[in-house]
Design a protein around this motif. Sequence first.
Motif, PDB file in Angstrom:
ATOM      1  N   LEU A   1       0.797  -1.231   0.000  1.00 28.81           N
ATOM      2  CA  LEU A   1       0.000   0.000   0.000  1.00 28.81           C
ATOM      3  C   LEU A   1       0.827   1.276   0.000  1.00 28.81           C
ATOM      4  O   LEU A   1       0.449   2.266  -0.607  1.00 28.81           O
ATOM      5  CB  LEU A   1      -0.936   0.019   1.215  1.00 28.81           C
ATOM      6  N   VAL A   2       1.951   1.253   0.718  1.00 31.04           N
ATOM      7  CA  VAL A   2       2.732   2.484   0.812  1.00 31.04           C
ATOM      8  C   VAL A   2       3.745   2.500  -0.311  1.00 31.04           C
ATOM      9  O   VAL A   2       4.698   1.791  -0.265  1.00 31.04           O
ATOM     10  CB  VAL A   2       3.502   2.538   2.149  1.00 31.04           C
ATOM     11  N   ASN A   3       3.484   3.205  -1.332  1.00 32.25           N
ATOM     12  CA  ASN A   3       4.474   3.340  -2.385  1.00 32.25           C
ATOM     13  C   ASN A   3       3.867   4.306  -3.364  1.00 32.25           C
ATOM     14  O   ASN A   3       2.945   3.964  -4.075  1.00 32.25           O
ATOM     15  CB  ASN A   3       4.715   1.989  -3.071  1.00 32.25           C
ATOM     16  N   ASN A   4       4.349   5.494  -3.344  1.00 34.84           N
ATOM     17  CA  ASN A   4       3.694   6.498  -4.174  1.00 34.84           C
ATOM     18  C   ASN A   4       3.722   6.090  -5.627  1.00 34.84           C
ATOM     19  O   ASN A   4       4.570   5.331  -6.051  1.00 34.84           O
ATOM     20  CB  ASN A   4       4.395   7.837  -3.980  1.00 34.84           C
ATOM     21  N   GLN A   5       2.776   6.617  -6.364  1.00 33.65           N
ATOM     22  CA  GLN A   5       2.668   6.458  -7.818  1.00 33.65           C
ATOM     23  C   GLN A   5       2.665   5.017  -8.309  1.00 33.65           C
ATOM     24  O   GLN A   5       2.970   4.743  -9.443  1.00 33.65           O
ATOM     25  CB  GLN A   5       3.787   7.224  -8.529  1.00 33.65           C
ATOM     26  N   SER A   6       2.302   4.096  -7.415  1.00 42.95           N
ATOM     27  CA  SER A   6       2.190   2.750  -7.954  1.00 42.95           C
ATOM     28  C   SER A   6       0.727   2.320  -7.894  1.00 42.95           C
ATOM     29  O   SER A   6      -0.066   2.904  -7.170  1.00 42.95           O
ATOM     30  CB  SER A   6       3.080   1.806  -7.153  1.00 42.95           C
TER      31      SER A   6
ATOM     32  N   HIS B   1      13.220   0.307  -9.908  1.00 42.92           N
ATOM     33  CA  HIS B   1      11.949   0.810  -9.413  1.00 42.92           C
ATOM     34  C   HIS B   1      10.930   1.003 -10.536  1.00 42.92           C
ATOM     35  O   HIS B   1       9.802   0.519 -10.471  1.00 42.92           O
ATOM     36  CB  HIS B   1      12.188   2.130  -8.687  1.00 42.92           C
ATOM     37  N   THR B   2      11.355   1.680 -11.580  1.00 48.81           N
ATOM     38  CA  THR B   2      10.425   1.976 -12.680  1.00 48.81           C
ATOM     39  C   THR B   2       9.953   0.691 -13.356  1.00 48.81           C
ATOM     40  O   THR B   2       8.782   0.580 -13.725  1.00 48.81           O
ATOM     41  CB  THR B   2      11.095   2.881 -13.721  1.00 48.81           C
TER      42      THR B   2
ATOM     43  N   ASN C   1       6.066  -0.453 -13.660  1.00 49.20           N
ATOM     44  CA  ASN C   1       5.448  -0.710 -14.955  1.00 49.20           C
ATOM     45  C   ASN C   1       4.828  -2.094 -15.024  1.00 49.20           C
ATOM     46  O   ASN C   1       3.705  -2.258 -15.510  1.00 49.20           O
ATOM     47  CB  ASN C   1       6.499  -0.597 -16.060  1.00 49.20           C
ATOM     48  N   LEU C   2       5.568  -3.040 -14.508  1.00 50.52           N
ATOM     49  CA  LEU C   2       5.061  -4.416 -14.550  1.00 50.52           C
ATOM     50  C   LEU C   2       3.802  -4.557 -13.699  1.00 50.52           C
ATOM     51  O   LEU C   2       2.841  -5.219 -14.079  1.00 50.52           O
ATOM     52  CB  LEU C   2       6.130  -5.384 -14.046  1.00 50.52           C
TER      53      LEU C   2
ATOM     54  N   SER D   1      12.882  -6.269  -2.312  1.00 50.24           N
ATOM     55  CA  SER D   1      13.569  -5.163  -1.653  1.00 50.24           C
ATOM     56  C   SER D   1      14.351  -4.377  -2.703  1.00 50.24           C
ATOM     57  O   SER D   1      14.576  -4.844  -3.819  1.00 50.24           O
ATOM     58  CB  SER D   1      14.477  -5.687  -0.553  1.00 50.24           C
ATOM     59  N   GLU D   2      14.746  -3.182  -2.320  1.00 45.97           N
ATOM     60  CA  GLU D   2      15.279  -2.235  -3.288  1.00 45.97           C
ATOM     61  C   GLU D   2      16.512  -2.758  -4.014  1.00 45.97           C
ATOM     62  O   GLU D   2      17.380  -3.376  -3.428  1.00 45.97           O
ATOM     63  CB  GLU D   2      15.633  -0.935  -2.560  1.00 45.97           C
ATOM     64  N   GLY D   3      16.534  -2.497  -5.291  1.00 41.09           N
ATOM     65  CA  GLY D   3      17.724  -2.811  -6.077  1.00 41.09           C
ATOM     66  C   GLY D   3      17.897  -4.267  -6.413  1.00 41.09           C
ATOM     67  O   GLY D   3      18.903  -4.659  -6.995  1.00 41.09           O
TER      68      GLY D   3
END
Lengths: 418, 415
Positions: A27-32, B6-7, B11-12, B272-274
Amino acid sequence: MNQFVKDTLNLDFPFREAQVDLLCNLLVNNQSVLPPCLFIHGPPSSGKTCLVTRLLHLIGDSIKSSIVNSVSCYTNRILFELILHDLLEDTELNNTRCDHFVQFLNVLKQARIQNERVIIVLDKCEMLEYNQIHVLSKLQELIKSYELCVIFISQVSPTIFDEDIDFIPVIFEQYNSVEINEILSKEKPKKWSKEVYNNFLTVFCGSFIGNCRDLVELKHLANLLFTKYVEPIKDGQCTELNQNLLFRKISPTIQLLLNNVYLATSLENMESLNEDKVKFEKMALDLPYYAKYFLIAAYIASFNSPKYDRQLFVKVSNKKRKIKPPKKLEISTIELVGPKIFSLDRLLAIFYAIIEENTNMTANLLAQINTLTDLGLLIRLGDGKLDSTKYKCSVGFECVNNIGKTVKFNIEKYLIDK
Amino acid sequence: MKPVFHTCIENLKKKLIINDQLYRFDKERNELLQIVKRTTDFGESDSVIIIGPNKSGKSTLVDSVIKTLLPDSYTVVSLNGLIHTDDNLALKSIIQQLQMENLEGALVDGSFADNLHFLLESFRAGNRTASKSIIIILDKFDMFSSHSKQTLLYNVFDAVQSQQTPLCIIGLTSRIDVVELLEKRVKSRFSHNCIMLKPPTESNELLERLKCLLTIDKDCKVKSNISKKWNTNVELLIADSQTQELAEKLLKLSNNSTKLNMLIFMALSNLSEGEMLAVKDLTDSYNALYERDMILVHLLGLSVLELCLMISICHHSEIYDQEPFNFEMIYARYCKFASQNSTLLITKRQVVIKAFERISIMQLILPVAVAENKNVLREYRLYKCSISLDKVRTASNTYYRLPPIILQWIDSNII
């Protein structure tokens, strides 16, 4: 952002890391985009609603949310109005009446929430109709707004749903006893040292967890018990660390409270629970003399089969014939199945059989039966006309036995099953 | 600075949720296209029902067909049986979607008869060549057939038969016996065009779809080296034997494609990130989504007293062959056990009845009568239980610090 929310929540809700993680990731994740439907379930007072409310509060800037308790939504319209009121501006509301999903969806489609992130939370969703749950779970698809999420919260496991409803389950497990101990220790009153409170908690958890794992109830009970627990220390009868003596002093109270879990005990009424005499009088009810006999007769009528009436009540030469109770069944079924229905005639017959003196059948006497039904001690079935009415006794054996004692009547003699 | 992927992930995820890509069904698509084209291009009215299990891609199929049509040649009216629960609502919605409210004679507040009359008049006013064709999509078609007298269905199918404004009716349903649900007069007006959609049965198809869903398209705004890196990773992922196993397991569970989408969505959200997607993420999500035994979780959350009641209930159901029970029976059974074995377990009736109520609130046991009968006392209200003794046994084996005497009780001679 994400990390900050997670840390705050973990601080407030210990032992909920997995759930916090999952909810934040989704839920917390802007613009997703948001998932269409989440289903949160877990036993009562495991922090479901609380955690979600707190989470939505924390991310309130970036998200519009509506939290609705479904218990109050007994019609579609109330449900829709509550949700719309939270989500829309006053100007957009303009008093449109929503009785059906068609109108609700139209309002949502036209409103400006299309490009906003919206979360609708439905607490206690088992109270909603199946059809409502079905449509709401597809809300995202139906109004084509992909930043909308519906969260269902329930104590009931999602097996009530069928294949057609897709959701991501979030399970809140019940805290185990170690965790409960830990959480309760945060509630320590300031005046007392940690050691005293921890000793107390060991005693407390040991005795209560078997009967109750509901955190809210446990907190309440711990509060009550602790005031009792420290009384000897305050009086100076006992030192803080004399655990044995403290335990001996507290154990009667523990026993008392154990018998009253979930029964809304408070410090004031704790004393009165103890006195058996009060209870007895409460049970015996200050009924008039004849009413007591009527109630006893009703109990006998309900729990004895009519075929034994003859044996029991027909008096031969003024001596009560002793009857041999029939062979006991494997389980005394009538006790377990509940009271049987009897007619007014049978009640009166038994009444006259058990009452020693001669009484005239008067309107006053019959009025007693109505009084008993009004008090809820008898249940009236049928249309209320005298000749066709049937009754059922709705009080337990203990109560009738007490009443019997007040009029010196031994009811056990008359019960076939006892 | 946003993490590298991230992008990509965003998108997916969007692609997963919007879910407008059609897989397979090329033949069916052509068939449907032919029918719809006949209406839009030549003004021949027709009707068709698409049958396929839930989430097999019926709506996606229709959408993809409609997208290929010339934008000015048609108007779409889409109704859903879940929402339009009676004919009146459906009719009003048709009028609204055709934007006829402002025309003379249209009354949104008018009666059902007025509205129907108006709509049919409007259909009749059109002709084959000059009028714009109308495509009516009826989602959850089977639910429309439960409306009284099937008035709406009869009238629209009747309008298809007569030469007037070109109409194409597309019904979507998951019920295979849908034609049998129609009344005779409605059935005879239906063209009996049925298109069946079969869900994937081979795990290869599922893997193919998985690949499609995870691959980053060229038109996505990501640097080429990043998307290349991601896509190679996905190919490795698909080739992994564990992923194939997972696909097979998923297929055994359900052929509902949204289940796969949910799985990927959750795996992507939890990354998780990356990091790039790994097999472990997929299996973890699979376990969390579909492998958790919800009933077991519930049972483990009960207190010892409540668990004892559950055991009593299960014993009762075993002995009496799933006969319904009431509180008194269970209480008697519990008391018998408690008094024989341990004084600690003896609990006052008032506490036991509360515990029993909590079990019923959690719907581990369900009342037999749907409506509450005020004349039955709550101790004697009948319940039934759907949980088997085996489940309770499994739960008590993993239960945290359960008194051993209870474990013995479960397996003891129950009579």
